[in-house]
Design a protein around this motif. Sequence first.
Motif, PDB file in Angstrom:
ATOM      1  N   ALA A   1     -43.953 -13.065 -28.589  1.00  0.00           N
ATOM      2  CA  ALA A   1     -44.387 -13.086 -27.189  1.00  0.00           C
ATOM      3  C   ALA A   1     -44.414 -14.496 -26.620  1.00  0.00           C
ATOM      4  O   ALA A   1     -44.174 -14.694 -25.434  1.00  0.00           O
ATOM      5  CB  ALA A   1     -45.761 -12.440 -27.051  1.00  0.00           C
ATOM      6  N   CYS A   2     -44.701 -15.485 -27.474  1.00  0.00           N
ATOM      7  CA  CYS A   2     -44.711 -16.872 -27.000  1.00  0.00           C
ATOM      8  C   CYS A   2     -43.334 -17.311 -26.535  1.00  0.00           C
ATOM      9  O   CYS A   2     -43.205 -18.133 -25.634  1.00  0.00           O
ATOM     10  CB  CYS A   2     -45.174 -17.816 -28.113  1.00  0.00           C
ATOM     11  N   LEU A   3     -42.296 -16.757 -27.163  1.00  0.00           N
ATOM     12  CA  LEU A   3     -40.934 -17.222 -26.930  1.00  0.00           C
ATOM     13  C   LEU A   3     -40.309 -16.689 -25.649  1.00  0.00           C
ATOM     14  O   LEU A   3     -39.185 -17.061 -25.317  1.00  0.00           O
ATOM     15  CB  LEU A   3     -40.049 -16.837 -28.118  1.00  0.00           C
ATOM     16  N   ARG A   4     -41.001 -15.800 -24.929  1.00  0.00           N
ATOM     17  CA  ARG A   4     -40.348 -15.201 -23.777  1.00  0.00           C
ATOM     18  C   ARG A   4     -41.221 -15.193 -22.526  1.00  0.00           C
ATOM     19  O   ARG A   4     -42.428 -15.040 -22.577  1.00  0.00           O
ATOM     20  CB  ARG A   4     -39.876 -13.783 -24.094  1.00  0.00           C
ATOM     21  N   LEU A   5     -40.551 -15.392 -21.387  1.00  0.00           N
ATOM     22  CA  LEU A   5     -41.161 -15.259 -20.069  1.00  0.00           C
ATOM     23  C   LEU A   5     -40.670 -13.955 -19.468  1.00  0.00           C
ATOM     24  O   LEU A   5     -39.461 -13.721 -19.373  1.00  0.00           O
ATOM     25  CB  LEU A   5     -40.759 -16.437 -19.179  1.00  0.00           C
ATOM     26  N   ARG A   6     -41.589 -13.099 -19.068  1.00  0.00           N
ATOM     27  CA  ARG A   6     -41.242 -11.779 -18.542  1.00  0.00           C
ATOM     28  C   ARG A   6     -41.053 -11.864 -17.031  1.00  0.00           C
ATOM     29  O   ARG A   6     -41.913 -12.371 -16.313  1.00  0.00           O
ATOM     30  CB  ARG A   6     -42.349 -10.783 -18.879  1.00  0.00           C
ATOM     31  N   VAL A   7     -39.927 -11.336 -16.560  1.00  0.00           N
ATOM     32  CA  VAL A   7     -39.613 -11.373 -15.131  1.00  0.00           C
ATOM     33  C   VAL A   7     -39.111  -9.997 -14.723  1.00  0.00           C
ATOM     34  O   VAL A   7     -38.011  -9.584 -15.097  1.00  0.00           O
ATOM     35  CB  VAL A   7     -38.544 -12.439 -14.808  1.00  0.00           C
ATOM     36  N   ALA A   8     -39.918  -9.254 -13.968  1.00  0.00           N
ATOM     37  CA  ALA A   8     -39.501  -7.952 -13.448  1.00  0.00           C
ATOM     38  C   ALA A   8     -38.639  -8.169 -12.212  1.00  0.00           C
ATOM     39  O   ALA A   8     -39.007  -8.927 -11.311  1.00  0.00           O
ATOM     40  CB  ALA A   8     -40.718  -7.090 -13.119  1.00  0.00           C
ATOM     41  N   LEU A   9     -37.486  -7.509 -12.181  1.00  0.00           N
ATOM     42  CA  LEU A   9     -36.501  -7.728 -11.126  1.00  0.00           C
ATOM     43  C   LEU A   9     -35.930  -6.415 -10.627  1.00  0.00           C
ATOM     44  O   LEU A   9     -35.859  -5.431 -11.379  1.00  0.00           O
ATOM     45  CB  LEU A   9     -35.341  -8.579 -11.661  1.00  0.00           C
ATOM     46  N   SER A  10     -35.477  -6.408  -9.389  1.00  0.00           N
ATOM     47  CA  SER A  10     -34.622  -5.334  -8.893  1.00  0.00           C
ATOM     48  C   SER A  10     -33.180  -5.708  -9.210  1.00  0.00           C
ATOM     49  O   SER A  10     -32.879  -6.859  -9.561  1.00  0.00           O
ATOM     50  CB  SER A  10     -34.801  -5.171  -7.384  1.00  0.00           C
ATOM     51  N   GLU A  11     -32.272  -4.770  -9.043  1.00  0.00           N
ATOM     52  CA  GLU A  11     -30.860  -5.087  -9.291  1.00  0.00           C
ATOM     53  C   GLU A  11     -30.361  -6.163  -8.322  1.00  0.00           C
ATOM     54  O   GLU A  11     -29.577  -7.043  -8.698  1.00  0.00           O
ATOM     55  CB  GLU A  11     -30.004  -3.826  -9.179  1.00  0.00           C
ATOM     56  N   GLY A  12     -30.821  -6.092  -7.075  1.00  0.00           N
ATOM     57  CA  GLY A  12     -30.415  -7.099  -6.106  1.00  0.00           C
ATOM     58  C   GLY A  12     -30.913  -8.483  -6.483  1.00  0.00           C
ATOM     59  O   GLY A  12     -30.194  -9.483  -6.341  1.00  0.00           O
ATOM     60  N   GLU A  13     -32.145  -8.559  -6.970  1.00  0.00           N
ATOM     61  CA  GLU A  13     -32.699  -9.845  -7.404  1.00  0.00           C
ATOM     62  C   GLU A  13     -31.973 -10.365  -8.638  1.00  0.00           C
ATOM     63  O   GLU A  13     -31.687 -11.563  -8.758  1.00  0.00           O
ATOM     64  CB  GLU A  13     -34.198  -9.691  -7.671  1.00  0.00           C
ATOM     65  N   ALA A  14     -31.678  -9.468  -9.566  1.00  0.00           N
ATOM     66  CA  ALA A  14     -30.969  -9.881 -10.780  1.00  0.00           C
ATOM     67  C   ALA A  14     -29.600 -10.466 -10.458  1.00  0.00           C
ATOM     68  O   ALA A  14     -29.134 -11.411 -11.109  1.00  0.00           O
ATOM     69  CB  ALA A  14     -30.816  -8.696 -11.724  1.00  0.00           C
ATOM     70  N   ALA A  15     -28.955  -9.915  -9.434  1.00  0.00           N
ATOM     71  CA  ALA A  15     -27.641 -10.419  -9.039  1.00  0.00           C
ATOM     72  C   ALA A  15     -27.724 -11.825  -8.452  1.00  0.00           C
ATOM     73  O   ALA A  15     -26.719 -12.542  -8.403  1.00  0.00           O
ATOM     74  CB  ALA A  15     -27.003  -9.468  -8.026  1.00  0.00           C
ATOM     75  N   ALA A  16     -28.929 -12.234  -8.016  1.00  0.00           N
ATOM     76  CA  ALA A  16     -29.122 -13.561  -7.447  1.00  0.00           C
ATOM     77  C   ALA A  16     -29.523 -14.602  -8.492  1.00  0.00           C
ATOM     78  O   ALA A  16     -29.630 -15.788  -8.185  1.00  0.00           O
ATOM     79  CB  ALA A  16     -30.184 -13.501  -6.342  1.00  0.00           C
ATOM     80  N   VAL A  17     -29.755 -14.167  -9.739  1.00  0.00           N
ATOM     81  CA  VAL A  17     -30.072 -15.083 -10.831  1.00  0.00           C
ATOM     82  C   VAL A  17     -28.789 -15.794 -11.265  1.00  0.00           C
ATOM     83  O   VAL A  17     -27.700 -15.199 -11.245  1.00  0.00           O
ATOM     84  CB  VAL A  17     -30.690 -14.311 -12.022  1.00  0.00           C
ATOM     85  N   ASN A  18     -28.906 -17.061 -11.662  1.00  0.00           N
ATOM     86  CA  ASN A  18     -27.760 -17.783 -12.221  1.00  0.00           C
ATOM     87  C   ASN A  18     -27.119 -16.931 -13.314  1.00  0.00           C
ATOM     88  O   ASN A  18     -27.716 -16.700 -14.364  1.00  0.00           O
ATOM     89  CB  ASN A  18     -28.242 -19.117 -12.796  1.00  0.00           C
ATOM     90  N   PRO A  19     -25.904 -16.425 -13.119  1.00  0.00           N
ATOM     91  CA  PRO A  19     -25.334 -15.456 -14.070  1.00  0.00           C
ATOM     92  C   PRO A  19     -25.031 -16.029 -15.444  1.00  0.00           C
ATOM     93  O   PRO A  19     -24.916 -15.276 -16.418  1.00  0.00           O
ATOM     94  CB  PRO A  19     -24.043 -15.000 -13.367  1.00  0.00           C
ATOM     95  N   ALA A  20     -24.927 -17.347 -15.540  1.00  0.00           N
ATOM     96  CA  ALA A  20     -24.549 -17.958 -16.814  1.00  0.00           C
ATOM     97  C   ALA A  20     -25.657 -17.899 -17.857  1.00  0.00           C
ATOM     98  O   ALA A  20     -25.395 -18.146 -19.038  1.00  0.00           O
ATOM     99  CB  ALA A  20     -24.131 -19.413 -16.593  1.00  0.00           C
ATOM    100  N   VAL A  21     -26.897 -17.561 -17.458  1.00  0.00           N
ATOM    101  CA  VAL A  21     -28.001 -17.554 -18.425  1.00  0.00           C
ATOM    102  C   VAL A  21     -28.246 -16.174 -19.036  1.00  0.00           C
ATOM    103  O   VAL A  21     -29.093 -16.037 -19.917  1.00  0.00           O
ATOM    104  CB  VAL A  21     -29.317 -18.072 -17.798  1.00  0.00           C
ATOM    105  N   TRP A  22     -27.521 -15.140 -18.587  1.00  0.00           N
ATOM    106  CA  TRP A  22     -27.729 -13.799 -19.147  1.00  0.00           C
ATOM    107  C   TRP A  22     -27.047 -13.693 -20.510  1.00  0.00           C
ATOM    108  O   TRP A  22     -25.866 -14.001 -20.655  1.00  0.00           O
ATOM    109  CB  TRP A  22     -27.169 -12.728 -18.223  1.00  0.00           C
ATOM    110  N   MET A  23     -27.792 -13.214 -21.493  1.00  0.00           N
ATOM    111  CA  MET A  23     -27.262 -13.091 -22.850  1.00  0.00           C
ATOM    112  C   MET A  23     -26.216 -11.985 -22.923  1.00  0.00           C
ATOM    113  O   MET A  23     -26.422 -10.878 -22.431  1.00  0.00           O
ATOM    114  CB  MET A  23     -28.412 -12.809 -23.832  1.00  0.00           C
TER     115      MET A  23
END
Length: 455
Positions: free
Chosen positions: A373-395
């Motif tokens: 749990a220490c290793l992760r930051l939880r971020v709840a997103l909609s699909e539209g919001e996820a599309a606005a995230v820097n795409p290069a960081v998605w595993m």
Amino acid sequence: MSMQNDKQFGFEANFDGLVGPTHHYGGHSFGNVASTGNAKLVANPREAALQGLAKMKALADMGYRQGVLPPQERPATWVMRELGYTGSDHELIAAVGNTNLGYLSAMCSASSMWTANAATVSPSGDTADGRVHFSVANLQNKFHRAIEHRQTERTLKAIFSNEQYFSVHGALPMMAAFGDEGAANHTRFCKDYAGQGVEFFVYGRQHWGGTVEPQRFPARHTLEASQAVARRHGLRASHTVYAQQNPAVIDAGVFHNDVIAVGNQNVLFCHDQAFLNAQQVYAELKQKVGANFELIEVPSSAVSVEDAVKSYLFNSQLLAKTNGKQRLLVPEECANTPAVWAYLQHLIHDNRAIDELLVFDLKQSMQNGGGPACLRLRVALSEGEAAAVNPAVWMNDQLYADLTSWVKRHYRDRLHENDLLDPHLLDEVRGALDELTHILHLGSIYPFQRHGSDE
């Protein structure tokens, strides 16, 4: 502003911290039993980073959205200059290390890997302006962590840069009254991730109010900090709950709430000693979350606080499944602690909200005082919001291959506190991070890329 029709497609993403090249056992975190107990041991930064990447890739392969947060630049030479040391960067390191090696060790800490402390996150379904809000944690209680917040803010703004969807706030004032440890003392309950949720803030002490406090270890997080974050994010009082940690468990090594409790959707999984006035806390949560609120309270008779801290049973990840139940991701130390493992077998067979266990080897992080749990930051997103995230960081497969190769080329497989004096280490770190900013499309976020400035 994010569009309301995006919100029906909500999910929770985990953004894990990539372990940095200076990962070592410095023992800087007073109150964290694992951190101080393993001080001066030899660490393996390469193994630490690969263990973290393996967890990220495994969750991505299960269908969870998984992001990567980069490490911070260390050694923190700009801090050395702020403290009056002079000379070239290599001369700074020698001067600090030869004066006090522990001082240098603190300024080389890879503690930013524990991104549960990076910020507190409120999803758009909860906030007044319908955007996802981040408040960077000041971590003012520990020197080696208090130097993180400016880089954390730059990193988050590089990843969540679209202000139509995201608002990244800087750290609260760097003073004890507003001690803020981020999402390690925060969770969110909801029916669905994109809708209105209930945000649960846990604090160690109240600066103005004279509440009971721990006597052995510091209470790092204040009620006042949580209240300030809630105001910044525009949260509704009707959907916000504040609770105080039990001072006795802080004194037993529970330095953050996520060492004694974890929640997700309608489930709170916690120890019966986690909270002060626990029954009042549970009653308020049930009233605000709703009738489907499910409490799984682990009795002291089954798992002692000591075993909970040793195993990091509650520093686990609750992961929603398509069948309406949840997976519990725990470190190997749970399997190696008999009382904890016996309880977990009973829990799974009891067929309650948690019906599956995932066990991961995170020993390098665990020995430094941080679990899943220490290793992760939880971020709840909609699909539209996820599309606005820097795409290069998605595993994904390609990013995993790129980062695995990057770690193997740049990280040492042995690092002791004495090795921090090696002048080549600084050059190795900067070369690695410069390449990483290209892999993750982050731009010039590090001080060495910004003419040595941390502003």
